[in-house]
Design a protein around this motif. Structure first.
Motif, PDB file in Angstrom:
ATOM      1  N   PRO A   1       0.727  -1.266   0.002  1.00  0.00           N
ATOM      2  CA  PRO A   1       0.118   0.040   0.054  1.00  0.00           C
ATOM      3  C   PRO A   1       0.828   1.291  -0.131  1.00  0.00           C
ATOM      4  O   PRO A   1       1.843   1.394   0.748  1.00  0.00           O
ATOM      5  CB  PRO A   1      -0.971  -0.009   1.223  1.00  0.00           C
ATOM      6  CG  PRO A   1      -0.752  -1.493   1.849  1.00  0.00           C
ATOM      7  CD  PRO A   1       0.707  -1.992   1.028  1.00  0.00           C
ATOM      8  N   SER A   2       0.345   2.318  -0.731  1.00  0.00           N
ATOM      9  CA  SER A   2       1.076   3.473  -0.738  1.00  0.00           C
ATOM     10  C   SER A   2       0.105   4.672  -0.210  1.00  0.00           C
ATOM     11  O   SER A   2      -0.907   4.495  -0.154  1.00  0.00           O
ATOM     12  CB  SER A   2       1.541   3.748  -2.240  1.00  0.00           C
ATOM     13  OG  SER A   2       0.389   3.891  -2.949  1.00  0.00           O
ATOM     14  N   ASP A   3       0.835   5.739   0.355  1.00  0.00           N
ATOM     15  CA  ASP A   3       0.200   6.855   0.828  1.00  0.00           C
ATOM     16  C   ASP A   3      -0.524   7.526  -0.171  1.00  0.00           C
ATOM     17  O   ASP A   3      -0.229   7.633  -1.084  1.00  0.00           O
ATOM     18  CB  ASP A   3       1.299   7.604   1.490  1.00  0.00           C
ATOM     19  CG  ASP A   3       0.635   8.788   2.237  1.00  0.00           C
ATOM     20  OD1 ASP A   3       0.373   9.990   1.573  1.00  0.00           O
ATOM     21  OD2 ASP A   3       0.502   8.905   3.363  1.00  0.00           O
ATOM     22  N   ARG A   4      -1.734   7.844   0.169  1.00  0.00           N
ATOM     23  CA  ARG A   4      -2.777   8.547  -0.834  1.00  0.00           C
ATOM     24  C   ARG A   4      -1.922   9.666  -1.321  1.00  0.00           C
ATOM     25  O   ARG A   4      -2.372  10.275  -2.575  1.00  0.00           O
ATOM     26  CB  ARG A   4      -4.151   8.887  -0.100  1.00  0.00           C
ATOM     27  CG  ARG A   4      -4.747   7.439  -0.112  1.00  0.00           C
ATOM     28  CD  ARG A   4      -6.198   7.915   0.532  1.00  0.00           C
ATOM     29  NE  ARG A   4      -6.916   6.507   0.849  1.00  0.00           N
ATOM     30  CZ  ARG A   4      -7.967   6.615   1.731  1.00  0.00           C
ATOM     31  NH1 ARG A   4      -8.529   7.694   2.249  1.00  0.00           N
ATOM     32  NH2 ARG A   4      -8.528   5.234   1.951  1.00  0.00           N
ATOM     33  N   GLU A   5      -1.635  10.838  -0.349  1.00  0.00           N
ATOM     34  CA  GLU A   5      -1.324  12.010  -0.799  1.00  0.00           C
ATOM     35  C   GLU A   5       0.213  11.928  -1.367  1.00  0.00           C
ATOM     36  O   GLU A   5       0.516  12.949  -2.249  1.00  0.00           O
ATOM     37  CB  GLU A   5      -0.943  12.799   0.765  1.00  0.00           C
ATOM     38  CG  GLU A   5      -2.674  13.150   1.059  1.00  0.00           C
ATOM     39  CD  GLU A   5      -2.312  13.895   2.330  1.00  0.00           C
ATOM     40  OE1 GLU A   5      -1.591  14.723   2.692  1.00  0.00           O
ATOM     41  OE2 GLU A   5      -3.644  13.997   3.021  1.00  0.00           O
ATOM     42  N   THR A   6       1.280  11.280  -0.758  1.00  0.00           N
ATOM     43  CA  THR A   6       2.486  11.306  -1.322  1.00  0.00           C
ATOM     44  C   THR A   6       2.910  10.277  -2.416  1.00  0.00           C
ATOM     45  O   THR A   6       3.877  10.271  -3.198  1.00  0.00           O
ATOM     46  CB  THR A   6       3.626  11.398  -0.082  1.00  0.00           C
ATOM     47  OG1 THR A   6       3.430   9.876   0.355  1.00  0.00           O
ATOM     48  CG2 THR A   6       3.428  12.137   1.013  1.00  0.00           C
ATOM     49  N   GLY A   7       2.196   9.075  -2.305  1.00  0.00           N
ATOM     50  CA  GLY A   7       2.262   7.862  -3.216  1.00  0.00           C
ATOM     51  C   GLY A   7       3.432   7.282  -2.693  1.00  0.00           C
ATOM     52  O   GLY A   7       3.982   6.095  -3.346  1.00  0.00           O
ATOM     53  N   ARG A   8       4.125   7.633  -1.614  1.00  0.00           N
ATOM     54  CA  ARG A   8       5.218   6.757  -1.082  1.00  0.00           C
ATOM     55  C   ARG A   8       4.773   5.355  -0.316  1.00  0.00           C
ATOM     56  O   ARG A   8       3.482   5.533   0.201  1.00  0.00           O
ATOM     57  CB  ARG A   8       6.036   7.619  -0.114  1.00  0.00           C
ATOM     58  CG  ARG A   8       6.822   8.507  -0.738  1.00  0.00           C
ATOM     59  CD  ARG A   8       7.652   9.420  -0.108  1.00  0.00           C
ATOM     60  NE  ARG A   8       8.831   8.372   0.497  1.00  0.00           N
ATOM     61  CZ  ARG A   8       9.359   8.723   1.838  1.00  0.00           C
ATOM     62  NH1 ARG A   8       9.133   9.929   2.627  1.00  0.00           N
ATOM     63  NH2 ARG A   8      10.038   7.735   2.131  1.00  0.00           N
ATOM     64  N   PRO A   9       5.445   4.295  -0.492  1.00  0.00           N
ATOM     65  CA  PRO A   9       5.049   3.143   0.411  1.00  0.00           C
ATOM     66  C   PRO A   9       4.956   3.515   1.846  1.00  0.00           C
ATOM     67  O   PRO A   9       5.597   4.447   2.229  1.00  0.00           O
ATOM     68  CB  PRO A   9       6.315   2.262   0.019  1.00  0.00           C
ATOM     69  CG  PRO A   9       6.897   2.872  -0.809  1.00  0.00           C
ATOM     70  CD  PRO A   9       6.867   4.161  -1.213  1.00  0.00           C
ATOM     71  N   ARG A  10       3.863   2.800   2.522  1.00  0.00           N
ATOM     72  CA  ARG A  10       3.553   3.042   3.702  1.00  0.00           C
ATOM     73  C   ARG A  10       4.420   2.186   4.620  1.00  0.00           C
ATOM     74  O   ARG A  10       4.129   2.286   6.182  1.00  0.00           O
ATOM     75  CB  ARG A  10       1.828   2.960   4.019  1.00  0.00           C
ATOM     76  CG  ARG A  10       1.252   3.580   3.397  1.00  0.00           C
ATOM     77  CD  ARG A  10      -0.057   3.487   3.245  1.00  0.00           C
ATOM     78  NE  ARG A  10      -0.646   3.729   4.598  1.00  0.00           N
ATOM     79  CZ  ARG A  10      -1.955   3.244   4.959  1.00  0.00           C
ATOM     80  NH1 ARG A  10      -2.679   2.770   4.340  1.00  0.00           N
ATOM     81  NH2 ARG A  10      -2.295   3.728   6.290  1.00  0.00           N
TER      82      ARG A  10
END
Length: 100
Positions: A33-42
């Motif tokens: 899953p990635s962060d909705r705002e940054t697109g980075r992995p969580r």
């Protein structure tokens, strides 16, 4: 069922994770899953393997293991909780019941 993999390095890719879990059986799917705002992995992932036995072998071998500079947390994934906001009702009262 799937396996939850926590405390992942943010540099770990789907392919990296698949390679590690493939040592314990057939990997059907890896989801990071990635962060909705940054697109980075969580920092966590879900791995689906062919059989329960393969999942259990991976959990036993990898839980607490050091990988990419982090100690992994590996266990059976729990079903997703229903996060829909419900209830809470605004607490409005009928105007006629107010004390003036």
């Amino acid at each position: 069922m799937s396996v939850y993999v926590g405390n992942l390095s943010y540099d770990a890719t789907d392919e990296d994770i698949k390679d590690v879990f493939a040592e314990y059986g057939t990997v059907k799917r890896v989801q990071v899953p990635s962060d909705r705002e940054t697109g980075r992995p969580r920092g966590f992932a879900f791995v689906e393997m062919e059989t329960e036995e393969e999942e259990e072998a991976a959990i036993q071998a990898l839980d607490g293991a050091e990988w990419m500079g982090r100690n992994l947390k590996v266990n059976k994934a729990r079903p997703r909780e229903d996060r829909r906001g419900g209830g809470g009702g605004g607490g409005r009262r009928d105007r006629s019941s107010r004390d003036y």
